[in-house]
Design a protein around this motif. Structure first.
Motif, short mmCIF file in Angstrom:
data_model
loop_
_atom_site.label_atom_id
_atom_site.label_comp_id
_atom_site.label_asym_id
_atom_site.label_seq_id
_atom_site.Cartn_x
_atom_site.Cartn_y
_atom_site.Cartn_z
N ARG A 126 -34.70 -43.75 20.01
CA ARG A 126 -35.38 -42.48 19.73
C ARG A 126 -36.19 -42.02 20.93
NH1 ARG A 126 -40.01 -41.84 15.12
NH2 ARG A 126 -40.41 -39.60 15.38
N ASP A 127 -36.10 -40.75 21.24
CA ASP A 127 -36.82 -40.16 22.36
C ASP A 127 -38.33 -40.38 22.21
OD1 ASP A 127 -37.13 -38.74 24.72
OD2 ASP A 127 -37.34 -36.82 23.69
N GLY A 128 -39.00 -40.67 23.33
CA GLY A 128 -40.44 -40.86 23.31
C GLY A 128 -40.87 -42.32 23.22
N PHE A 129 -39.91 -43.24 23.20
CA PHE A 129 -40.21 -44.67 23.08
C PHE A 129 -39.69 -45.46 24.28
CE2 PHE A 129 -40.62 -43.04 18.84
CZ PHE A 129 -41.65 -43.77 18.26
N ASP A 130 -39.75 -44.85 25.46
CA ASP A 130 -39.24 -45.50 26.65
C ASP A 130 -40.28 -45.42 27.77
OD1 ASP A 130 -37.41 -46.82 28.33
OD2 ASP A 130 -36.49 -44.94 29.00
N SER A 131 -41.47 -45.95 27.49
CA SER A 131 -42.59 -45.81 28.42
C SER A 131 -42.37 -46.54 29.74
CB SER A 131 -43.89 -46.30 27.77
OG SER A 131 -43.77 -47.65 27.37
N TYR A 132 -41.46 -47.53 29.76
CA TYR A 132 -41.20 -48.28 30.99
C TYR A 132 -39.99 -47.75 31.76
CZ TYR A 132 -44.45 -51.64 28.96
OH TYR A 132 -45.56 -52.23 28.40
N GLY A 133 -39.34 -46.72 31.22
CA GLY A 133 -38.19 -46.13 31.91
C GLY A 133 -36.95 -47.00 31.91
N ILE A 134 -36.83 -47.88 30.91
CA ILE A 134 -35.67 -48.79 30.87
C ILE A 134 -34.40 -48.04 30.49
CG2 ILE A 134 -34.69 -50.79 29.68
CD1 ILE A 134 -37.63 -51.79 29.34
N MET A 135 -34.47 -47.23 29.45
CA MET A 135 -33.29 -46.49 29.01
C MET A 135 -32.79 -45.54 30.10
SD MET A 135 -32.47 -47.34 25.80
CE MET A 135 -31.66 -45.94 25.05
N SER A 136 -33.70 -44.87 30.76
CA SER A 136 -33.29 -43.94 31.82
C SER A 136 -32.72 -44.69 33.02
CB SER A 136 -34.47 -43.07 32.24
OG SER A 136 -35.57 -43.86 32.66
N HIS A 137 -33.26 -45.88 33.31
CA HIS A 137 -32.75 -46.67 34.43
C HIS A 137 -31.28 -47.03 34.22
CE1 HIS A 137 -32.66 -49.59 37.72
NE2 HIS A 137 -32.07 -50.41 36.88
N TYR A 138 -30.94 -47.40 32.99
CA TYR A 138 -29.56 -47.80 32.70
C TYR A 138 -28.70 -46.62 32.22
CZ TYR A 138 -30.87 -52.68 33.32
OH TYR A 138 -31.30 -53.86 33.85
N LYS A 139 -29.30 -45.42 32.24
CA LYS A 139 -28.59 -44.20 31.84
C LYS A 139 -28.04 -44.30 30.42
CE LYS A 139 -27.35 -42.78 36.55
NZ LYS A 139 -28.25 -43.75 37.21
#
Length: 268
Positions: free
Chosen positions: A32-45
């Motif tokens: 769910r959007d808003g639960f990636d404070s460490y940028g893990i999801m965005s790092h792995y795309k």
């Protein structure tokens, strides 16, 4: 296989998905959007889904699961019975990662565990709470690798990560009881989160990580944390929950070893 990971805890889902793709599987991680404070999801795309409320996210995940052979649910146990009702023949995995399992009664999680084809736990201590299979946490060793030679002299630069649930006084008390005196940098991971992509470089500023997580009262949990494993992977020494110094990365946490074990679990 087509594998959908629902949610991510401390990079576990994303690392599993990365190396499952290396084995030829089609994988996706959704959170769910808003639960990636460490940028893990965005790092792995991987995919973050915009949902106004949690129930909306659960509904969207039920629909999305139709595209996959295996739905691997991480901690969101209330989704498992809904998936089972909608997809009676689909393989559904429930994977516990710690806090939620420790704080959820056996009665509340009984239906979810009964509906899952397999229940997994991420650390061995969690086996005391449920009948499950232990799957070691995978570390992305292509990202967390050593760029310098370990020094042989005594440890001088030490760091410890703490959360809002942990009391620095407990840490100091335990160090004193074990006769450990050191200059220590503490990092509040809640108020000062370090971006996942920057963690390898941050860790390598130090020679050692003090790896204690106070989850059982004033005693550290009896396992290496993800950060502890990452520190070993980049070449730091780690002072573990028994206040012993470790310097070798445990190969059971190598991502290829973990995903091969998970493949066997999926096929049971």
């Amino acid at each position: 296989m087509k594998i959908l990971h629902v949610w991510d805890q401390a990079s576990v889902s994303c690392v599993l998905a990365k190396y499952q793709k290396r084995l030829g599987h089609k994988t996706r991680v959704i959170k769910r959007d808003g639960f990636d404070s460490y940028g893990i999801m965005s790092h792995y795309k991987e995919e973050t889904t915009r949902s106004i409320v949690g129930l909306h996210f659960l509904y969207k995940m039920q629909k999305r699961a139709a595209e996959y052979d295996i739905v691997h649910v991480h901690d969101i146990y209330k989704l498992v019975p809904k998936l089972r009702k909608r997809y009676p023949s689909k393989t559904i995995i429930l994977h516990w990662h710690g806090t939620i399992l420790r704080n959820t009664s056996k009665e509340k999680r009984a239906e979810a565990e009964r509906c899952a084809d397999e229940v997994l736990v991420s650390t061995p201590d969690l086996l005391q709470f449920t009948n499950a299979t232990y799957l070691p946490n995978p570390i992305d060793r292509e990202m967390f690798f050593s760029t310098k030679q370990r020094k042989t002299h005594s440890i001088t630069k030490v760091v410890c990560f703490m959360s809002k649930m942990e009391n620095p006084a407990d840490l100091r008390k335990n160090l004193d009881e074990h006769g450990i005196v050191m200059d220590l940098d503490t990092v509040d991971r809640t108020t000062n989160p370090i971006n996942y992509a920057k963690m390898p470089a941050f860790l390598q500023k130090y020679e050692c990580l003090l790896d204690t997580k106070f989850i059982y009262g004033s005693k550290p949990g009896p396992f290496l944390s993800m950060t502890g494993l990452q520190a070993l992977s980049v070449g730091l020494r780690v002072i573990d929950y028994e206040y012993k110094v470790r310097d070798a990365f445990p190969e059971q946490h190598d991502p290829y070893n973990v995903v091969k074990k998970l493949d066997d679990i999926y096929r049971i």
